[in-house]
Design a protein around this motif. Sequence first.
Motif, PDB file in Angstrom:
ATOM      1  N   THR A 164      26.461  30.539  39.352  1.00  0.00           N
ATOM      2  CA  THR A 164      26.879  31.936  39.162  1.00  0.00           C
ATOM      3  C   THR A 164      27.690  32.455  40.337  1.00  0.00           C
ATOM      4  OG1 THR A 164      24.765  32.708  40.069  1.00  0.00           O
ATOM      5  CG2 THR A 164      24.915  32.424  37.671  1.00  0.00           C
ATOM      6  N   GLY A 165      27.465  31.903  41.532  1.00  0.00           N
ATOM      7  CA  GLY A 165      28.218  32.324  42.702  1.00  0.00           C
ATOM      8  C   GLY A 165      27.641  33.563  43.333  1.00  0.00           C
ATOM      9  N   ILE A 166      26.861  33.389  44.394  1.00  0.00           N
ATOM     10  CA  ILE A 166      26.291  34.547  45.089  1.00  0.00           C
ATOM     11  C   ILE A 166      27.369  35.195  45.962  1.00  0.00           C
ATOM     12  CG2 ILE A 166      23.903  33.749  45.049  1.00  0.00           C
ATOM     13  CD1 ILE A 166      24.293  32.458  47.700  1.00  0.00           C
ATOM     14  N   PRO A 167      27.304  36.492  46.177  1.00  0.00           N
ATOM     15  CA  PRO A 167      28.409  37.222  46.840  1.00  0.00           C
ATOM     16  C   PRO A 167      28.816  36.666  48.189  1.00  0.00           C
ATOM     17  CG  PRO A 167      26.844  38.747  45.875  1.00  0.00           C
ATOM     18  CD  PRO A 167      26.225  37.382  45.750  1.00  0.00           C
ATOM     19  N   TYR A 168      27.869  36.241  49.030  1.00  0.00           N
ATOM     20  CA  TYR A 168      28.247  35.830  50.385  1.00  0.00           C
ATOM     21  C   TYR A 168      28.879  34.440  50.432  1.00  0.00           C
ATOM     22  CZ  TYR A 168      23.570  33.667  50.275  1.00  0.00           C
ATOM     23  OH  TYR A 168      22.455  32.959  49.935  1.00  0.00           O
ATOM     24  N   THR A 169      29.045  33.794  49.287  1.00  0.00           N
ATOM     25  CA  THR A 169      29.795  32.528  49.266  1.00  0.00           C
ATOM     26  C   THR A 169      31.232  32.736  48.783  1.00  0.00           C
ATOM     27  OG1 THR A 169      29.091  32.033  47.004  1.00  0.00           O
ATOM     28  CG2 THR A 169      27.706  31.216  48.803  1.00  0.00           C
ATOM     29  N   ALA A 170      31.639  33.976  48.603  1.00  0.00           N
ATOM     30  CA  ALA A 170      32.986  34.265  48.096  1.00  0.00           C
ATOM     31  C   ALA A 170      33.946  34.449  49.267  1.00  0.00           C
ATOM     32  CB  ALA A 170      32.975  35.514  47.221  1.00  0.00           C
ATOM     33  N   LEU A 171      34.993  33.609  49.317  1.00  0.00           N
ATOM     34  CA  LEU A 171      36.024  33.736  50.355  1.00  0.00           C
ATOM     35  C   LEU A 171      37.094  34.736  49.940  1.00  0.00           C
ATOM     36  CD1 LEU A 171      36.525  29.988  51.326  1.00  0.00           C
ATOM     37  CD2 LEU A 171      35.284  31.744  52.589  1.00  0.00           C
ATOM     38  N   SER A 172      37.328  34.869  48.661  1.00  0.00           N
ATOM     39  CA  SER A 172      38.374  35.752  48.159  1.00  0.00           C
ATOM     40  C   SER A 172      37.749  36.847  47.303  1.00  0.00           C
ATOM     41  CB  SER A 172      39.394  34.953  47.332  1.00  0.00           C
ATOM     42  OG  SER A 172      40.280  35.814  46.667  1.00  0.00           O
ATOM     43  N   PRO A 173      38.169  38.093  47.472  1.00  0.00           N
ATOM     44  CA  PRO A 173      37.621  39.175  46.634  1.00  0.00           C
ATOM     45  C   PRO A 173      37.890  38.947  45.146  1.00  0.00           C
ATOM     46  CG  PRO A 173      38.805  40.073  48.517  1.00  0.00           C
ATOM     47  CD  PRO A 173      39.082  38.599  48.497  1.00  0.00           C
ATOM     48  N   ASP A 174      38.987  38.259  44.846  1.00  0.00           N
ATOM     49  CA  ASP A 174      39.304  38.016  43.440  1.00  0.00           C
ATOM     50  C   ASP A 174      38.370  37.010  42.784  1.00  0.00           C
ATOM     51  OD1 ASP A 174      41.460  39.742  43.720  1.00  0.00           O
ATOM     52  OD2 ASP A 174      42.859  38.115  44.224  1.00  0.00           O
ATOM     53  N   LEU A 175      37.670  36.211  43.602  1.00  0.00           N
ATOM     54  CA  LEU A 175      36.837  35.142  43.054  1.00  0.00           C
ATOM     55  C   LEU A 175      35.346  35.397  43.233  1.00  0.00           C
ATOM     56  CD1 LEU A 175      38.845  32.031  44.366  1.00  0.00           C
ATOM     57  CD2 LEU A 175      39.090  33.213  42.184  1.00  0.00           C
ATOM     58  N   LYS A 176      34.977  36.502  43.829  1.00  0.00           N
ATOM     59  CA  LYS A 176      33.567  36.721  44.161  1.00  0.00           C
ATOM     60  C   LYS A 176      32.693  36.872  42.922  1.00  0.00           C
ATOM     61  CE  LYS A 176      33.921  41.751  44.810  1.00  0.00           C
ATOM     62  NZ  LYS A 176      32.890  42.096  43.798  1.00  0.00           N
ATOM     63  N   ASP A 177      33.247  37.328  41.811  1.00  0.00           N
ATOM     64  CA  ASP A 177      32.468  37.512  40.588  1.00  0.00           C
ATOM     65  C   ASP A 177      32.704  36.391  39.572  1.00  0.00           C
ATOM     66  OD1 ASP A 177      31.421  39.933  41.519  1.00  0.00           O
ATOM     67  OD2 ASP A 177      33.178  41.040  40.797  1.00  0.00           O
ATOM     68  N   ARG A 178      33.431  35.346  39.971  1.00  0.00           N
ATOM     69  CA  ARG A 178      33.718  34.243  39.048  1.00  0.00           C
ATOM     70  C   ARG A 178      32.621  33.201  39.120  1.00  0.00           C
ATOM     71  NH1 ARG A 178      39.246  33.521  38.139  1.00  0.00           N
ATOM     72  NH2 ARG A 178      38.602  31.707  36.898  1.00  0.00           N
ATOM     73  N   THR A 179      32.242  32.666  37.980  1.00  0.00           N
ATOM     74  CA  THR A 179      31.269  31.578  37.959  1.00  0.00           C
ATOM     75  C   THR A 179      31.946  30.272  38.360  1.00  0.00           C
ATOM     76  OG1 THR A 179      31.691  31.030  35.645  1.00  0.00           O
ATOM     77  CG2 THR A 179      30.011  32.706  36.089  1.00  0.00           C
ATOM     78  N   THR A 180      31.139  29.318  38.804  1.00  0.00           N
ATOM     79  CA  THR A 180      31.685  28.037  39.232  1.00  0.00           C
ATOM     80  C   THR A 180      32.351  27.305  38.075  1.00  0.00           C
ATOM     81  OG1 THR A 180      29.992  27.858  40.938  1.00  0.00           O
ATOM     82  CG2 THR A 180      31.129  25.833  40.305  1.00  0.00           C
ATOM     83  N   ILE A 181      31.754  27.384  36.895  1.00  0.00           N
ATOM     84  CA  ILE A 181      32.328  26.698  35.725  1.00  0.00           C
ATOM     85  C   ILE A 181      33.692  27.283  35.377  1.00  0.00           C
ATOM     86  CG2 ILE A 181      32.016  26.230  33.268  1.00  0.00           C
ATOM     87  CD1 ILE A 181      29.024  26.110  33.732  1.00  0.00           C
ATOM     88  N   SER A 182      33.847  28.602  35.468  1.00  0.00           N
ATOM     89  CA  SER A 182      35.151  29.226  35.180  1.00  0.00           C
ATOM     90  C   SER A 182      36.198  28.801  36.211  1.00  0.00           C
ATOM     91  CB  SER A 182      35.018  30.745  35.143  1.00  0.00           C
ATOM     92  OG  SER A 182      34.777  31.268  36.450  1.00  0.00           O
ATOM     93  N   LEU A 183      35.773  28.652  37.462  1.00  0.00           N
ATOM     94  CA  LEU A 183      36.698  28.181  38.501  1.00  0.00           C
ATOM     95  C   LEU A 183      37.121  26.736  38.236  1.00  0.00           C
ATOM     96  CD1 LEU A 183      35.036  29.636  41.729  1.00  0.00           C
ATOM     97  CD2 LEU A 183      37.034  30.516  40.521  1.00  0.00           C
ATOM     98  N   LEU A 184      36.182  25.924  37.801  1.00  0.00           N
ATOM     99  CA  LEU A 184      36.511  24.532  37.478  1.00  0.00           C
ATOM    100  C   LEU A 184      37.484  24.453  36.303  1.00  0.00           C
ATOM    101  CD1 LEU A 184      32.975  22.904  37.855  1.00  0.00           C
ATOM    102  CD2 LEU A 184      34.973  22.486  39.303  1.00  0.00           C
ATOM    103  N   PHE A 185      37.271  25.280  35.297  1.00  0.00           N
ATOM    104  CA  PHE A 185      38.191  25.292  34.161  1.00  0.00           C
ATOM    105  C   PHE A 185      39.598  25.701  34.592  1.00  0.00           C
ATOM    106  CE2 PHE A 185      34.589  25.307  31.109  1.00  0.00           C
ATOM    107  CZ  PHE A 185      35.101  24.402  30.190  1.00  0.00           C
ATOM    108  N   GLU A 186      39.700  26.723  35.435  1.00  0.00           N
ATOM    109  CA  GLU A 186      41.021  27.171  35.896  1.00  0.00           C
ATOM    110  C   GLU A 186      41.687  26.126  36.774  1.00  0.00           C
ATOM    111  OE1 GLU A 186      43.168  31.036  37.983  1.00  0.00           O
ATOM    112  OE2 GLU A 186      41.010  31.033  37.605  1.00  0.00           O
ATOM    113  N   LEU A 187      40.907  25.460  37.599  1.00  0.00           N
ATOM    114  CA  LEU A 187      41.458  24.402  38.450  1.00  0.00           C
ATOM    115  C   LEU A 187      41.986  23.251  37.598  1.00  0.00           C
ATOM    116  CD1 LEU A 187      41.869  23.539  41.396  1.00  0.00           C
ATOM    117  CD2 LEU A 187      39.623  22.421  41.287  1.00  0.00           C
ATOM    118  N   GLY A 188      41.244  22.862  36.570  1.00  0.00           N
ATOM    119  CA  GLY A 188      41.713  21.793  35.684  1.00  0.00           C
ATOM    120  C   GLY A 188      42.960  22.171  34.928  1.00  0.00           C
ATOM    121  N   LYS A 189      43.118  23.436  34.625  1.00  0.00           N
ATOM    122  CA  LYS A 189      44.322  23.891  33.917  1.00  0.00           C
ATOM    123  C   LYS A 189      45.537  23.925  34.838  1.00  0.00           C
ATOM    124  CE  LYS A 189      44.572  28.234  32.971  1.00  0.00           C
ATOM    125  NZ  LYS A 189      44.272  29.580  32.391  1.00  0.00           N
TER     126      LYS A 189
END
Length: 256
Positions: A164-189
């Motif tokens: 789910t991504g806890i807030p203090y592991t977010a480097l970018s404000p745009d990604l702080k509320d993104r789940t890890t699976i959604s980030l993986l999908f975007e990276l693969g795209k």
Amino acid sequence: MRQLIVIFMISISFFCLSVQAKNELNSSLKSSSEINFTKSNQPNTLKLLKNDKERIKREEIFREEVRKEIEKSRKPTTWYARILKFFNTPLGIWLLSTVVVGVLGWLISRWQSRLTEERKNKAKMEEIDLQIALRLKHLHISLKKPSPWSEYKHYSIQVKAFLTGIPYTALSPDLKDRTTISLLFELGKTIRSIDEKNKIQNSIDASMALYNIMTEGWGDNTEKSMEENRKKELVGAYKKHIASLQLDRWSFSVNK
């Protein structure tokens, strides 16, 4: 004496008259001969003019034939020479100055747009990679810490934080509320390499497996009702899928 003078004067007059008559006769004969000569030479003159005309005509025909042969020898024999000759014509110059220049300008514009897009994609991939790497590092550190809960519950809590991504592991404000699976999908795209796409897809599959394990026994009542062998089996599955998440692009985040 007077008679002799008169006779002398008359003789001189006759002499002058005879000389004048002789001169006039000679002049008349000369004119007549010139006229006769001109009349006699007129056919020869016409014949000469006709011959000159024929000669000039033959010369012009010969020159025209030579000119055609020269032009024929100058014609390009290869496609490259034909193209060069075409571009030396007014139409060819117009094409070069409008169509070709326009096409080149369009290609350069597309190339610049592609470079800009690739730079954006690269920056985006780096941002996502850093975000996933930080979450993986946090997951590994957290799993090594002692916990008051059971091993299964401890893994479930830390995996949930990773997915789910806890807030203090977010480097970018745009990604702080993104789940890890959604980030993986975007990276693969975003990635173009087929090999890298396959690796990302394996990471997505591992993340989905972790999510399924987490939801299977989530909650105190469900965990208490599980047998110890089942808990150990699920912990082994957790460890297996977490290990499969380790890609070279994120390896710098893991303490080996």
